[in-house]
Every structure is written in C-alpha cells, then in structure tokens.
Design an enzyme around this catalytic site. Structure first.
Site, PDB file in Angstrom:
ATOM      1  N   GLU A  93       6.885 -22.236   8.238  1.00 43.40           N
ATOM      2  CA  GLU A  93       7.372 -21.366   9.314  1.00 43.40           C
ATOM      3  C   GLU A  93       8.450 -22.046  10.151  1.00 43.40           C
ATOM      4  O   GLU A  93       9.205 -21.383  10.863  1.00 43.40           O
ATOM      5  CB  GLU A  93       6.225 -20.922  10.210  1.00 43.40           C
ATOM      6  CG  GLU A  93       5.646 -22.001  11.101  1.00 43.40           C
ATOM      7  CD  GLU A  93       4.622 -21.432  12.078  1.00 43.40           C
ATOM      8  OE1 GLU A  93       4.829 -21.611  13.290  1.00 43.40           O
ATOM      9  OE2 GLU A  93       3.639 -20.814  11.631  1.00 43.40           O
ATOM     10  N   GLU A 124       0.798  -1.218   0.000  1.00 42.69           N
ATOM     11  CA  GLU A 124       0.000   0.000   0.000  1.00 42.69           C
ATOM     12  C   GLU A 124       0.837   1.277   0.000  1.00 42.69           C
ATOM     13  O   GLU A 124       0.306   2.376  -0.184  1.00 42.69           O
ATOM     14  CB  GLU A 124      -0.937  -0.014   1.215  1.00 42.69           C
ATOM     15  CG  GLU A 124      -2.007  -1.094   1.106  1.00 42.69           C
ATOM     16  CD  GLU A 124      -2.904  -1.179   2.325  1.00 42.69           C
ATOM     17  OE1 GLU A 124      -2.505  -0.675   3.394  1.00 42.69           O
ATOM     18  OE2 GLU A 124      -3.992  -1.766   2.205  1.00 42.69           O
TER      19      GLU A 124
END
Length: 320
Positions: free
Chosen positions: A134, A103
């Site tokens: 992970e 953004e």
C-alpha cells in the site's frame, strides 16, 4: 507524517536499520471513548459495543449520498460511452472493490470488463497481507497508466484518504483524462482536493483504534453496494425492483428467473418457462415479449433501440 529514515549509526553497529514511520491523521485512528473498557466486559457486551458502533455507519453513508449520486452519474455516462469503471484500493479496501466487481456480471449480466479492479500487491494480496504494497505510490501510478483511458472513471478506496498506492493511481488517472472519485472515512483526507468527487463517510473512531476493516470497511461496502446497484438501475438493468438481466448460471438462478418473470407478468410457471424458451433464455426479452404481446425478435429489437430499458421498450411498442 513520515519519521526518520534508516538509522546510520544502527547500521554501522550491526543493528537492524529503522524503517520509515508514518503517523496517519484520521478519525479512524483515534481512540474511541465508548469502547475503552471493551476488554473488561462480557462476550455479549463486547458484541453489543461493536453493534452499537455499526449502527452509526448507515447514517454516515446517508450523509454522503449526494456525492455518491455524482459518482453514479459519472459512471453511467462513462459506461454509455463504452468506457470503464475502475476500483483501486489496498488491504480491506482493495478486497471490497474486487468483491463488488465480481458480483456484477452474474447479477446484472454486465460484461466483466466494465468494472476493473486494482488491488495493491496484486491477486495474492486478496488472501493475505502483502507488506509494503500500500506504500508503493509508483506501483499505483503505473497500474493505472497501463489500463486507464480518457473517459474512464477511477474510484479510489482508502479509509485514511492518504494511501500512497491509491494516491498514485488517482493522480495517474487524472493525467490520462479519467474522472476520479475517492471513497474514504476521513472528511479531511489529503487527497480530497485532487479528485472530481469526494465521498467522505465519517464513521468516526473504530471499536479497536485503527482497525478500519470494521466501520470504515462497512461504510465502503455500503457505498459500493449503493453505487454499483444505482449504476445498473440507471442503465436499465432492472425492471421495477426486479433484476431482469441476471445470468442463470445455476439451478437457483434458473428458478429465480422463472419467479421474476411470473412476478412481473402474473403468468404461471409453465407459461413463463415456455416464454423463456421462446426467447432463447433471455429474461428481459421474454418479459418485453409477454408484456408487449409481440414476438421475441421484435421485443429484442425494441430493447436494443431503447438502450435496454424495459419501460422504454414497452412504450416504443405502444404498451406503456
């Protein structure tokens, strides 16, 4: 803590081997005493319980602001020197980092390479969980080894403060001379001693134990919003509280550009449109040209000399 490895006896008998087990020690894994009856109340009361917990997050972030400020200063210095900021995370944390970085270019016209994202499991993990990603510390180490240079800033995002992928990335970053930051919901995170800035947002037990997409995720989102926005402000990407470096990629943003120029100068829309056209569509250039009463070329030069700060450019033009 890691439990027993594969069960040899089970393997010999044809039973599936047991996978390694890790018991995470973190407030986010604890059982929340305020929500133990959440499955026995009305829908509205479920939502109220969730909202009651969410209301605590902003205060937890506020308590960590001094550390966030240190991270902001590191990032500003790095970007001024031509270096980059990296977000590293797994699961929800990785997705939040990608969201924040994505953004920034349209909002503040920053080059997309300024903020680089690394999510365990790669792009596919942004849409669905990638099992085991992970837990791969070596993958995190190698990911950073391939992309980070001395002087960069690497921000690790890990609710538990121990995610192996993030740990590998942060350790790799330190080896390469990058500054390191850890954003976590665990004040006792194992990685705290291994980073330059430790941002602990103590959001406490989740509504549903261990569901760190809830308060821990909200805390990370608030920290990232504040962190990246403050970096942009310190780099001169706003004038007052107006975003004057936005890129007008659609009709809404073109209208916003006119509104911002009008708000900052007091001019009507046709005059603002003409000023923007004369400035080649560059809002910040048009703003300095109008407020400084100069041609766009001189306004552009003053902005370049002042590092893009509107106030400094106007002062240079004798229009404080």
């Amino acid at each position: 803590m890691t439990g027993p490895g594969p069960d040899a006896a089970g393997a010999e008998s044809g039973q599936p081997a047991l996978k390694p087990v890790v018991h995470v020690t973190s407030p986010t894994e604890a059982r929340n005493p305020r929500t133990t009856d959440i499955d026995r109340v009305s829908t509205l009361d479920v939502l109220r319980l969730i909202n009651d917990e969410d209301r605590q997050v902003a205060e937890a972030v506020r308590a960590a602001l001094p550390q966030v400020a240190s991270a902001v200063d590191l990032a500003v210095e790095a970007l001024r020197r031509g270096r980059r900021v990296h977000y590293v995370g797994a699961g929800t944390s990785g997705r939040l980092g990608v969201l924040d970085a994505a953004e920034l270019p349209p909002t503040f016209a920053v080059p997309p390479e300024w903020f680089v994202t690394h999510a365990a499991g790669g792009p596919a993990a942004l849409l669905r969980a990638i099992e085991g990603a992970e837990d791969d510390e070596e993958a995190g180490h190698q990911e950073i080894a391939d992309s980070v240079t001395a002087g960069d800033v690497v921000v690790g995002l890990a609710a538990s403060g121990r995610t192996p992928y993030v740990a590998g990335a942060l350790r790799s970053a330190r080896e390469r001379g990058a500054a390191t930051v850890l954003v976590t919901a665990n004040p006792d995170a194992p990685l705290s001693a291994e980073v330059d800035v430790f941002v602990a947002v103590d959001t406490g037990p989740e509504v549903v134990a261990g569901s760190t997409r809830m308060k821990a995720g909200t805390g990370q989102k608030l920290v990232l919003n504040a962190f990246s926005t403050a970096v942009m402000i310190r780099l001169g990407r706003t004038y007052s509280n107006l975003m004057v470096d936005l890129v007008a990629t659609n009709a809404k943003l073109r209208g916003r550009m006119l509104d911002i120029l009008g708000e900052a100068t007091g001019l009507d829309e046709p005059t603002c449109a003409a000023a923007l056209t004369e400035a080649g569509g560059e809002l910040k250039t048009a703003l300095v040209a109008v407020l400084g009463d100069v041609e766009p070329g001189r306004a552009r030069a003053a902005l370049a000399d002042s590092g893009g700060h509107v106030h400094a450019a106007l002062a240079q033009l004798g229009r404080p």
